[in-house]
Design a protein around this motif. Sequence first.
Motif, PDB file in Angstrom:
ATOM      1  N   ILE A 195      -2.863   3.650   7.445  1.00 15.73           N
ATOM      2  CA  ILE A 195      -4.124   4.394   7.375  1.00 15.73           C
ATOM      3  C   ILE A 195      -5.269   3.487   6.940  1.00 15.73           C
ATOM      4  O   ILE A 195      -6.362   3.502   7.521  1.00 15.73           O
ATOM      5  N   SER A 196      -5.036   2.667   5.907  1.00 13.89           N
ATOM      6  CA  SER A 196      -6.082   1.753   5.445  1.00 13.89           C
ATOM      7  C   SER A 196      -6.431   0.710   6.500  1.00 13.89           C
ATOM      8  O   SER A 196      -7.591   0.323   6.649  1.00 13.89           O
ATOM      9  N   LEU A 239      -6.426   1.096   9.679  1.00  8.47           N
ATOM     10  CA  LEU A 239      -7.183   1.710  10.771  1.00  8.47           C
ATOM     11  C   LEU A 239      -8.480   2.363  10.295  1.00  8.47           C
ATOM     12  O   LEU A 239      -9.247   2.873  11.116  1.00  8.47           O
ATOM     13  N   ALA A 240      -8.731   2.353   8.994  1.00 14.89           N
ATOM     14  CA  ALA A 240      -9.879   3.073   8.441  1.00 14.89           C
ATOM     15  C   ALA A 240     -11.199   2.442   8.881  1.00 14.89           C
ATOM     16  O   ALA A 240     -11.342   1.218   8.907  1.00 14.89           O
ATOM     17  N   ALA A 241     -12.163   3.308   9.185  1.00 19.80           N
ATOM     18  CA  ALA A 241     -13.495   2.844   9.578  1.00 19.80           C
ATOM     19  C   ALA A 241     -14.510   3.019   8.458  1.00 19.80           C
ATOM     20  O   ALA A 241     -15.645   2.535   8.578  1.00 19.80           O
ATOM     21  N   ASP A 242     -14.148   3.718   7.405  1.00 16.62           N
ATOM     22  CA  ASP A 242     -15.079   3.903   6.290  1.00 16.62           C
ATOM     23  C   ASP A 242     -14.312   3.888   4.976  1.00 16.62           C
ATOM     24  O   ASP A 242     -13.079   3.911   4.943  1.00 16.62           O
ATOM     25  N   LEU A 243     -15.053   3.854   3.881  1.00 21.66           N
ATOM     26  CA  LEU A 243     -14.446   3.721   2.555  1.00 21.66           C
ATOM     27  C   LEU A 243     -13.571   4.913   2.175  1.00 21.66           C
ATOM     28  O   LEU A 243     -12.456   4.698   1.681  1.00 21.66           O
ATOM     29  N   PRO A 244     -14.003   6.168   2.375  1.00 27.79           N
ATOM     30  CA  PRO A 244     -13.146   7.289   1.948  1.00 27.79           C
ATOM     31  C   PRO A 244     -11.762   7.273   2.591  1.00 27.79           C
ATOM     32  O   PRO A 244     -10.760   7.534   1.922  1.00 27.79           O
ATOM     33  N   VAL A 245     -11.686   6.949   3.877  1.00 27.24           N
ATOM     34  CA  VAL A 245     -10.390   6.923   4.551  1.00 27.24           C
ATOM     35  C   VAL A 245      -9.533   5.774   4.020  1.00 27.24           C
ATOM     36  O   VAL A 245      -8.328   5.932   3.791  1.00 27.24           O
ATOM     37  N   MET A 246     -10.157   4.633   3.781  1.00 26.93           N
ATOM     38  CA  MET A 246      -9.395   3.503   3.253  1.00 26.93           C
ATOM     39  C   MET A 246      -8.895   3.793   1.845  1.00 26.93           C
ATOM     40  O   MET A 246      -7.755   3.449   1.482  1.00 26.93           O
ATOM     41  N   VAL A 247      -9.717   4.439   1.026  1.00 30.99           N
ATOM     42  CA  VAL A 247      -9.293   4.817  -0.321  1.00 30.99           C
ATOM     43  C   VAL A 247      -8.149   5.835  -0.251  1.00 30.99           C
ATOM     44  O   VAL A 247      -7.189   5.756  -1.027  1.00 30.99           O
ATOM     45  N   ALA A 248      -8.238   6.778   0.689  1.00 29.50           N
ATOM     46  CA  ALA A 248      -7.151   7.752   0.865  1.00 29.50           C
ATOM     47  C   ALA A 248      -5.841   7.039   1.198  1.00 29.50           C
ATOM     48  O   ALA A 248      -4.770   7.395   0.682  1.00 29.50           O
ATOM     49  N   GLY A 249      -5.927   6.029   2.055  1.00 33.70           N
ATOM     50  CA  GLY A 249      -4.739   5.242   2.353  1.00 33.70           C
ATOM     51  C   GLY A 249      -4.193   4.534   1.130  1.00 33.70           C
ATOM     52  O   GLY A 249      -2.975   4.467   0.921  1.00 33.70           O
ATOM     53  N   ARG A 250      -5.082   4.045   0.269  1.00 32.69           N
ATOM     54  CA  ARG A 250      -4.642   3.378  -0.956  1.00 32.69           C
ATOM     55  C   ARG A 250      -3.956   4.359  -1.906  1.00 32.69           C
ATOM     56  O   ARG A 250      -3.007   3.998  -2.614  1.00 32.69           O
ATOM     57  N   VAL A 251      -4.440   5.599  -1.945  1.00 39.56           N
ATOM     58  CA  VAL A 251      -3.799   6.609  -2.780  1.00 39.56           C
ATOM     59  C   VAL A 251      -2.359   6.839  -2.312  1.00 39.56           C
ATOM     60  O   VAL A 251      -1.429   6.911  -3.120  1.00 39.56           O
ATOM     61  N   ILE A 252      -2.164   6.930  -1.010  1.00 43.10           N
ATOM     62  CA  ILE A 252      -0.812   7.135  -0.468  1.00 43.10           C
ATOM     63  C   ILE A 252       0.058   5.908  -0.747  1.00 43.10           C
ATOM     64  O   ILE A 252       1.242   6.035  -1.096  1.00 43.10           O
ATOM     65  N   GLN A 253      -0.524   4.722  -0.622  1.00 42.78           N
ATOM     66  CA  GLN A 253       0.236   3.503  -0.912  1.00 42.78           C
ATOM     67  C   GLN A 253       0.711   3.480  -2.357  1.00 42.78           C
ATOM     68  O   GLN A 253       1.778   2.942  -2.673  1.00 42.78           O
ATOM     69  N   GLY A 254      -0.082   4.069  -3.253  1.00 41.10           N
ATOM     70  CA  GLY A 254       0.277   4.064  -4.672  1.00 41.10           C
ATOM     71  C   GLY A 254       1.576   4.767  -4.977  1.00 41.10           C
ATOM     72  O   GLY A 254       2.191   4.518  -6.021  1.00 41.10           O
ATOM     73  N   LEU A 255       2.038   5.628  -4.061  1.00 36.32           N
ATOM     74  CA  LEU A 255       3.337   6.275  -4.259  1.00 36.32           C
ATOM     75  C   LEU A 255       4.464   5.247  -4.281  1.00 36.32           C
ATOM     76  O   LEU A 255       5.565   5.538  -4.759  1.00 36.32           O
ATOM     77  N   ILE A 287       0.438  -6.128   7.514  1.00 37.42           N
ATOM     78  CA  ILE A 287       1.618  -6.922   7.156  1.00 37.42           C
ATOM     79  C   ILE A 287       2.474  -6.186   6.122  1.00 37.42           C
ATOM     80  O   ILE A 287       3.698  -6.048   6.304  1.00 37.42           O
ATOM     81  N   PRO A 288       1.891  -5.673   5.016  1.00 38.08           N
ATOM     82  CA  PRO A 288       2.734  -4.893   4.099  1.00 38.08           C
ATOM     83  C   PRO A 288       3.319  -3.638   4.736  1.00 38.08           C
ATOM     84  O   PRO A 288       4.433  -3.218   4.373  1.00 38.08           O
ATOM     85  N   ALA A 289       2.598  -3.031   5.692  1.00 39.02           N
ATOM     86  CA  ALA A 289       3.153  -1.858   6.374  1.00 39.02           C
ATOM     87  C   ALA A 289       4.426  -2.230   7.124  1.00 39.02           C
ATOM     88  O   ALA A 289       5.421  -1.495   7.094  1.00 39.02           O
ATOM     89  N   LEU A 290       4.407  -3.379   7.787  1.00 41.71           N
ATOM     90  CA  LEU A 290       5.586  -3.831   8.523  1.00 41.71           C
ATOM     91  C   LEU A 290       6.725  -4.197   7.572  1.00 41.71           C
ATOM     92  O   LEU A 290       7.896  -3.882   7.835  1.00 41.71           O
ATOM     93  N   VAL A 291       6.397  -4.854   6.463  1.00 39.55           N
ATOM     94  CA  VAL A 291       7.434  -5.231   5.491  1.00 39.55           C
ATOM     95  C   VAL A 291       8.058  -3.980   4.872  1.00 39.55           C
ATOM     96  O   VAL A 291       9.281  -3.896   4.705  1.00 39.55           O
ATOM     97  N   SER A 292       7.232  -2.991   4.544  1.00 33.57           N
ATOM     98  CA  SER A 292       7.750  -1.744   3.971  1.00 33.57           C
ATOM     99  C   SER A 292       8.696  -1.042   4.946  1.00 33.57           C
ATOM    100  O   SER A 292       9.768  -0.566   4.555  1.00 33.57           O
TER     101      SER A 292
END
Length: 445
Positions: free
Chosen positions: A91-92, A94-110, A168-173
């Motif tokens: 998600i991060s 492919l994000a085109a703006d800050l809110p979407v990228m931050v949302a992706g970071r929240v999901i990554q935090g899991l 790259i981290p998405a592929l490693v995960s």
Amino acid sequence: MTENDSRAGALLGGLCLATAAYSVLQSLVVPALGVLRGELGTTPSGAAWLLTAFLLSASVSTPVLGRLADLHGKRRVLLAALSAMSAGALISALAADLPVMVAGRVIQGLGGAVFPLCFALVRDHLPVPRRPRAFVAISTVMSAGGAIGTVTAGPILSLLSSRWLFLIPALVSASAMIPVALLLPSGRRRAPEAKIDWLGAALLATWLGLLLLTISTGSPYPAPPAAVLAVVWWRHQRRAAQPLVDLRTLALPTVRATNAATLLLGFGMFGSWMVIPLMVADRFHAGPTLVGLVMLPTAVGNLLIMPVHRRLAARQGPRAALALGIGTAGVSYLALALGQYNLPAVCAGILVMGAGIGLAFAAVGELVVEAVPPTQTGVSAAVNTVMRTVGGSLGAATGGAILTHTPGEAPYATVLLLYATALAAALLCAVQVPKPAVPVPAVTA
């Protein structure tokens, strides 16, 4: 080598790959904040949310996922955490703006639960003689992955684009899910009457999130409600029939002393990872690539300490390894405070720091998961990870405040001496860990 040895080695490799995915994802973004700020057209405070959102999400979700793992199976929750990391990173990317990228970071935090779950799985599935080596291997990958992520961020930005910092981290995960799914048994669910304390989880997530928000933003307003809710959560846990965190487990002498040492160790470790790159850039006019290379000895020190940890833990137990690691890191901070004008001396200090931190954190994980009942390994390891995160947040915020408000040439030495003091306090906590009641069995090479 027997079939069991091969299977154990492959399983450890899968757990290390999962740890590497989280560690790299955590560190790759840091050197690229300036680039991402420009691409997204945001402010420095907006770009900082790419770190803050990840930190908050990881901290509040880790204890909950740890408890879910104890109840419903660590393999199942580890696969869910890796899936979240991969999806959030995509998600991060492919994000085109800050809110979407931050949302992706929240999901990554899991994915913050990955590290403690890997420690708990080592206890569940590896024989006792192999555990010390496995603990130090996972800890080494965690520290080395962070250093490697910092070093490789510059070349990735130059040769590819900022989006590959997430791809790259998405592929490693996603790749780490394969050995976890194939090699780990499904595990047994707890009895149907075993339930999650969702009220306790909500209270913990709220007060911990407010605390970290206070630390990361410097705003005092979230602090009072955080303190009130922490007291409410504590009282609720004492009365709950099936608490999220068994406070009796946290009160065990080994767990209590180790968590206190971890908090102070995190204060010094994470704070130094922020301050030392700034010091190198300032003192030696270094660019991002050189700064990353100067931090690389952290990973080298971690690798060099692995044989020492194995022998020391075999002969004297992880308590001795924890104390030696903290003491070694503390000495390195003192040396860095005195030798900060000499780049080779800085590199040597970072090498010793990496060795000490790696030795200490490998011992921390081993002490916690071996001291608690099997039904509490996931959540207890998760709580210890949160202690490290909170300590690191405090260390980074305190160091940043000193650098901002102290003029002249002294701030870097002052901050490093502060971190050395924190590690001296951590050493006092480490020596409070009870000695093993019986001799520690020898570990075969």
